[in-house]
Design a protein around this motif. Structure first.
Motif, PDB file in Angstrom:
ATOM      1  N   ALA A 274      25.923  14.377  42.540  1.00 55.25           N
ATOM      2  CA  ALA A 274      27.288  13.843  42.593  1.00 55.25           C
ATOM      3  C   ALA A 274      27.831  13.470  41.224  1.00 55.25           C
ATOM      4  CB  ALA A 274      27.349  12.621  43.513  1.00 55.25           C
ATOM      5  N   ALA A 275      26.984  12.920  40.335  1.00 53.00           N
ATOM      6  CA  ALA A 275      27.498  12.442  39.043  1.00 53.00           C
ATOM      7  C   ALA A 275      26.327  12.085  38.130  1.00 53.00           C
ATOM      8  CB  ALA A 275      28.400  11.229  39.234  1.00 53.00           C
ATOM      9  N   THR A 276      26.655  11.893  36.856  1.00 53.75           N
ATOM     10  CA  THR A 276      25.718  11.319  35.888  1.00 53.75           C
ATOM     11  C   THR A 276      26.295   9.989  35.431  1.00 53.75           C
ATOM     12  OG1 THR A 276      24.932  13.490  35.141  1.00 53.75           O
ATOM     13  CG2 THR A 276      24.572  11.618  33.673  1.00 53.75           C
ATOM     14  N   LEU A 277      25.500   8.931  35.541  1.00 56.90           N
ATOM     15  CA  LEU A 277      25.959   7.584  35.205  1.00 56.90           C
ATOM     16  C   LEU A 277      25.361   7.150  33.867  1.00 56.90           C
ATOM     17  CD1 LEU A 277      25.627   5.798  38.678  1.00 56.90           C
ATOM     18  CD2 LEU A 277      27.633   6.934  37.700  1.00 56.90           C
ATOM     19  N   LEU A 278      26.154   6.411  33.092  1.00 52.76           N
ATOM     20  CA  LEU A 278      25.733   5.896  31.786  1.00 52.76           C
ATOM     21  C   LEU A 278      25.509   4.398  31.879  1.00 52.76           C
ATOM     22  CD1 LEU A 278      27.219   8.636  31.126  1.00 52.76           C
ATOM     23  CD2 LEU A 278      27.795   7.611  28.916  1.00 52.76           C
ATOM     24  N   PHE A 279      24.456   3.940  31.160  1.00 56.38           N
ATOM     25  CA  PHE A 279      24.096   2.529  31.145  1.00 56.38           C
ATOM     26  C   PHE A 279      23.922   2.082  29.690  1.00 56.38           C
ATOM     27  CE2 PHE A 279      22.642   4.618  34.944  1.00 56.38           C
ATOM     28  CZ  PHE A 279      22.889   3.724  35.979  1.00 56.38           C
ATOM     29  N   PRO A 280      25.019   1.808  28.987  1.00 58.60           N
ATOM     30  CA  PRO A 280      24.926   1.491  27.554  1.00 58.60           C
ATOM     31  C   PRO A 280      24.174   0.193  27.295  1.00 58.60           C
ATOM     32  CG  PRO A 280      27.182   2.034  28.210  1.00 58.60           C
ATOM     33  CD  PRO A 280      26.405   1.859  29.465  1.00 58.60           C
ATOM     34  N   PRO A 281      23.506   0.090  26.141  1.00 58.97           N
ATOM     35  CA  PRO A 281      22.894  -1.188  25.757  1.00 58.97           C
ATOM     36  C   PRO A 281      23.976  -2.202  25.437  1.00 58.97           C
ATOM     37  CG  PRO A 281      22.763   0.371  23.960  1.00 58.97           C
ATOM     38  CD  PRO A 281      23.316   1.124  25.130  1.00 58.97           C
ATOM     39  N   ARG A 282      23.701  -3.460  25.725  1.00 56.79           N
ATOM     40  CA  ARG A 282      24.696  -4.512  25.495  1.00 56.79           C
ATOM     41  C   ARG A 282      24.214  -5.543  24.484  1.00 56.79           C
ATOM     42  NH1 ARG A 282      29.522  -4.360  28.393  1.00 56.79           N
ATOM     43  NH2 ARG A 282      29.463  -2.569  29.797  1.00 56.79           N
ATOM     44  N   LYS A 283      23.032  -6.103  24.711  1.00 56.36           N
ATOM     45  CA  LYS A 283      22.519  -7.137  23.816  1.00 56.36           C
ATOM     46  C   LYS A 283      21.010  -6.995  23.747  1.00 56.36           C
ATOM     47  CE  LYS A 283      22.564 -12.155  23.039  1.00 56.36           C
ATOM     48  NZ  LYS A 283      22.979 -13.466  23.604  1.00 56.36           N
ATOM     49  N   ALA A 284      20.477  -6.942  22.526  1.00 58.04           N
ATOM     50  CA  ALA A 284      19.057  -6.709  22.337  1.00 58.04           C
ATOM     51  C   ALA A 284      18.218  -7.761  23.053  1.00 58.04           C
ATOM     52  CB  ALA A 284      18.721  -6.693  20.847  1.00 58.04           C
ATOM     53  N   LEU A 285      17.242  -7.292  23.814  1.00 53.35           N
ATOM     54  CA  LEU A 285      16.254  -8.116  24.518  1.00 53.35           C
ATOM     55  C   LEU A 285      16.852  -8.982  25.625  1.00 53.35           C
ATOM     56  CD1 LEU A 285      14.060  -9.240  21.465  1.00 53.35           C
ATOM     57  CD2 LEU A 285      13.790  -7.228  22.941  1.00 53.35           C
ATOM     58  N   ASP A 286      18.117  -8.742  25.966  1.00 52.60           N
ATOM     59  CA  ASP A 286      18.733  -9.472  27.084  1.00 52.60           C
ATOM     60  C   ASP A 286      18.545  -8.639  28.348  1.00 52.60           C
ATOM     61  OD1 ASP A 286      20.212 -10.841  28.920  1.00 52.60           O
ATOM     62  OD2 ASP A 286      22.137 -10.622  27.902  1.00 52.60           O
ATOM     63  N   TRP A 287      17.640  -9.097  29.217  1.00 49.92           N
ATOM     64  CA  TRP A 287      17.364  -8.399  30.466  1.00 49.92           C
ATOM     65  C   TRP A 287      17.892  -9.170  31.672  1.00 49.92           C
ATOM     66  CZ3 TRP A 287      15.904  -3.521  30.121  1.00 49.92           C
ATOM     67  CH2 TRP A 287      15.273  -3.089  28.941  1.00 49.92           C
ATOM     68  N   ILE A 288      18.637 -10.224  31.435  1.00 50.99           N
ATOM     69  CA  ILE A 288      19.164 -11.058  32.520  1.00 50.99           C
ATOM     70  C   ILE A 288      20.621 -10.724  32.828  1.00 50.99           C
ATOM     71  CG2 ILE A 288      19.630 -13.406  33.288  1.00 50.99           C
ATOM     72  CD1 ILE A 288      16.700 -12.834  33.125  1.00 50.99           C
ATOM     73  N   SER A 289      21.442 -10.644  31.786  1.00 51.29           N
ATOM     74  CA  SER A 289      22.880 -10.415  31.977  1.00 51.29           C
ATOM     75  C   SER A 289      23.113  -9.051  32.625  1.00 51.29           C
ATOM     76  CB  SER A 289      23.626 -10.487  30.647  1.00 51.29           C
ATOM     77  OG  SER A 289      23.441 -11.749  30.044  1.00 51.29           O
ATOM     78  N   VAL A 290      23.952  -9.033  33.646  1.00 53.84           N
ATOM     79  CA  VAL A 290      24.212  -7.812  34.419  1.00 53.84           C
ATOM     80  C   VAL A 290      25.574  -7.252  34.052  1.00 53.84           C
ATOM     81  CG1 VAL A 290      24.497  -6.851  36.735  1.00 53.84           C
ATOM     82  CG2 VAL A 290      22.747  -8.588  36.306  1.00 53.84           C
ATOM     83  N   TYR A 291      25.620  -5.950  33.777  1.00 52.68           N
ATOM     84  CA  TYR A 291      26.849  -5.267  33.399  1.00 52.68           C
ATOM     85  C   TYR A 291      27.054  -4.053  34.314  1.00 52.68           C
ATOM     86  CZ  TYR A 291      26.246  -7.997  29.136  1.00 52.68           C
ATOM     87  OH  TYR A 291      26.086  -9.024  28.245  1.00 52.68           O
ATOM     88  N   PRO A 292      28.294  -3.589  34.428  1.00 52.41           N
ATOM     89  CA  PRO A 292      28.539  -2.405  35.267  1.00 52.41           C
ATOM     90  C   PRO A 292      28.282  -1.109  34.511  1.00 52.41           C
ATOM     91  CG  PRO A 292      30.619  -3.275  34.470  1.00 52.41           C
ATOM     92  CD  PRO A 292      29.553  -4.214  33.969  1.00 52.41           C
ATOM     93  N   SER A 293      27.702  -0.151  35.195  1.00 54.21           N
ATOM     94  CA  SER A 293      27.555   1.194  34.636  1.00 54.21           C
ATOM     95  C   SER A 293      28.916   1.882  34.636  1.00 54.21           C
ATOM     96  CB  SER A 293      26.574   2.003  35.488  1.00 54.21           C
ATOM     97  OG  SER A 293      27.163   2.284  36.768  1.00 54.21           O
TER      98      SER A 293
END
Length: 418
Positions: A366-385
């Motif tokens: 159906a599609a290819t989704l991108l998940f850009p990096p946001r903040k180094a070593l931050d694995w808690i904050s959730v962002y939209p693809s």
């Protein structure tokens, strides 16, 4: 592309229904011309219609601030672009600007590019070196390059006259019909090109003082459908975009959206037809009945990422998707109605690399989704693809994400009925 302004904009931006950036990156426009991305007609239109400053080619239109310096690299790119589309006025302006900038900022690699690829029109191919010169009337007399090295040869190249029609092309006094030098040439030779002096017709350039992008609107939403612009500027009009389409341009500080379904509202400040600003963060209204969320905690089998998130209670809200873990993850969405849905993945990415995943719906790509990096070593904050539009049948649908590159933590999957 900003079709009514005859140039390319920076990008599409916004949520779900992207809108065109009001700013044009002139380096990108020049590269579109030189690489052939722009059609010949579009290339001519870009060079002819771009607003130029009195001193040269600005980096962006409109500008972000009044004191934005001109760059010699951009002047060289536009000189070659102008030569390619046969616009002598733009070539002369870019060359003059490059000359002025070179006084304070030496550009030893840029002048050869502007002269060789621009004025002399030199291009290389597997069959040889071809000349397609374009000389404005601002550069009369003889133009000469001495000691130009090409394979096993050294060339002195002389251009006589102005224009772009070649009256004669001679290699060591021998006429050459294809205006080129073969790859088997060696030794020292002289190329003499005589131009016919034809008129290079083009309309006058649009030279104006720099326009500055309007300020970002500060917007207060009193309800899902009513807003007020708190920094309202009476000099501006504000374009109200609903789901990616401009509904109307307002001259008031308040507005009521006349829509009840999924509604994405963007508010764009506009000083004139060719000078607009950015929208603030899009205002998204999603009717509760249109929203389906599948959290990571409801998907099995799971692998809580304890090596990224130490707290067990927090870690259980994520699933690690990596090269060795969960390279393909599957879930099922039960939707009430058949139709088109917008899908977004909530994720975290604490690396410095953009992650990619393919999305399959009911066993079909159906599609290819991108998940850009946001903040180094931050694995808690959730962002939209990135968002994709998919078609779902009523009832249960199989959704699968498959690894391409990069590590992410999956937090939730969101579906919004259009």
């Amino acid at each position: 592309m900003v079709s009514d302004l005859q140039r390319y904009s920076q990008y599409l931006y916004g949520s779900f229904y992207p809108i065109v950036s009001p700013v044009s990156d002139n380096e990108a426009n020049a590269l579109a011309i030189l690489t052939g991305i722009a059609t010949p007609e579009m290339s001519e239109a870009i060079v002819a219609s771009l607003p130029y400053s009195p001193c040269g080619i600005p980096s962006t239109v409109p500008a972000f601030r009044p004191d934005t310096p001109l760059t010699p690299e951009l002047q060289a790119l536009f000189a070659v672009s102008a030569a390619k589309v046969r616009n002598p006025l733009a070539f002369t302006l870019a060359s003059a600007s490059l000359w002025n900038l070179s006084v304070s900022t030496p550009a030893p690699a840029l002048w050869p590019a502007a002269v060789l690829k621009g004025m002399f029109g030199i291009s290389l191919s597997p069959t040889g070196m071809t000349f397609s010169p374009m000389v404005p009337t601002a550069f009369p007399g003889e133009k000469r390059i001495k000691g130009l090295r090409y394979r096993n040869a050294t060339l002195d190249v002389n251009i006589l006259g102005t224009g772009d029609r070649v009256a004669s092309f001679k290699l060591d006094s021998v006429s050459i019909d294809n205006h080129s030098v073969g790859t088997d040439i060696s030794g020292h030779h002289t190329v003499t090109i005589t131009l016919s002096g034809n008129d290079l017709n083009c309309k006058p350039l649009k030279i104006e003082e720099t326009k500055i992008i309007p300020a970002l609107p500060a917007v207060n939403w009193s309800s899902p459908f009513d807003f007020t612009i708190t920094n309202f500027d009476r000099r501006l009009r504000y374009g109200v975009y609903i789901n990616g389409v401009m509904e109307e341009a307002i001259s008031s500080d308040h507005y009521s959206v006349r829509q009840t379904g999924l509604t994405v509202t963007d508010i764009v400040p506009m000083l004139s037809a060719d000078c607009a600003g950015y929208t603030p963060k899009p205002h998204v209204y999603i009717p509760p009945a249109n929203l389906i969320t599948i959290p990571a905690s409801s998907i099995t089998p799971r692998r809580p990422p304890r090596h990224f998130i130490k707290d067990p209670a927090t870690a259980t809200n994520y699933i690690e998707l990596a090269a060795r873990h969960n390279t393909r993850i599957t879930c099922y969405a039960n939707v009430p109605d058949e139709g088109d849905y917008l899908i977004t993945i909530g994720y975290s990415n604490g690396t410095d690399r953009c992650a990619l995943r393919t999305l399959d719906v009911n066993n079909r790509y159906a599609a290819t989704l991108l998940f850009p990096p946001r903040k180094a070593l931050d694995w808690i904050s959730v962002y939209p693809s990135t968002t994709a539009e998919i078609h779902l049948k009523a009832g249960v649908n199989k959704l699968a994400l498959t690894y391409i590159q990069g590590t992410i933590l999956f937090n939730r999957l969101t579906l919004i009925k259009r």
